[in-house]
Enzyme design. Structure first.
Site: not given
Length: 285
Positions: A230, A264
């Site tokens: 991210k 995840r």
């Protein structure tokens, strides 16, 4: 190291059998990300051909993935995602779902559309993963309830607001989602909460959500964290998505320490190794 701290541990007896299996272990489950899209932020176009998608699922399972999370529409947490119709999403999903289900590892369907989630659950997917936490498609909660499936309820916002208290916003969002779930008849033991790292948040707010993940222990539900590659990582150390493995693992180990039961990740082998080694070390304290 327990996945959820003892004072907030979900009631294993009432949890869905899949969740019960993962919650009973001393390390988080790892959910491997499989984007069968041309435009996902990190790996768009790499696995949009059926043979490449199936091969990637096989690699992730061999690397230790507990779940394969299939997304057929980019839900990239930054600007630039191109919405697609349910028909297009299904056209991407249908050629690969049966083969990946047949590999024997639980499959999660990453979709905000009830039509797509319903198709996937009808055809062997075991988990629904809704990036709008049951609050975008009004039929999603009923579809999940009808299948008796676990559901990942992710926090999201339509717009970033750097002025808000992001933790308070997330607490309110989850409260609303849980009310929707209860009214639809979704068992509380089937719900997993996801703070939605990067979604509707500034990089600082994403890091705050990770740092204060234990704020969500008040719900007594399993937590899933997906910080993989991210953008917030690049605000600490300048990097492109493919260069963020170290930052991803750092964020995920902190998340595990603060209660994440599922991680995840794109980089399955490295994440599996990290969470299991960390748990082995913690066990010797």
């Amino acid at each position: 190291m327990s996945a959820i701290s003892p004072h907030s541990a979900p009631d294993l007896a009432s949890s869905h059998p899949l969740l019960r299996t993962w919650l009973s272990r001393p390390f988080p489950a790892v959910m491997g990300i499989l984007n069968v899209t041309p435009d996902s932020f990190s790996d768009g176009g790499r696995f949009d051909a059926p043979e490449r998608a199936i091969a990637q699922a096989e690699r992730m399972i061999a690397a230790g993935a507990d779940i394969i999370d299939i997304g057929a529409e980019s839900t990239r947490p930054y600007k630039g995602a191109v919405p697609v119709t349910a028909e297009e999403e299904l056209a991407r999903l249908q050629p690969i779902l049966p083969a990946i289900v047949a590999l024997g590892v639980p499959v999660s369907i990453d979709s905000m559309k009830s039509q797509v989630a319903g198709y996937a659950l009808d055809h062997g997917a075991a988990i629904a993963n809704d990036v709008w936490g049951l609050q975008r498609d009004p039929a999603m909660a009923a579809v999940v309830a009808a299948h008796g499936a676990p559901v990942v309820v992710m926090h999201n916002r339509a717009a970033v607001d750097p002025e808000i208290d992001i933790i308070e916003d997330m607490l309110g969002f989850f409260t609303r989602s849980l009310d929707i779930a209860a009214k639809a008849g979704i068992s509380i033991g089937n719900i997993v909460l996801d703070p939605g790292i990067g979604f509707g948040k500034t990089p600082q707010q994403s890091m705050t959500a990770l740092a204060r993940l234990d704020a969500f222990a008040c719900f007594g539900l399993p937590l899933l964290v997906g910080a993989s590659r991210k953008r917030f990582i690049s605000t600490v150390v300048a990097s492109e998505p493919q260069e963020r493995l170290g930052g991803s693992i750092a964020a995920h180990l902190i998340a595990a320490r603060r209660g994440a039961a599922i991680i995840r990740a794109h980089d399955v082998a490295e994440t599996v190794q990290a969470v299991r080694v960390a748990a082995a070390i913690e066990a010797l304290r």
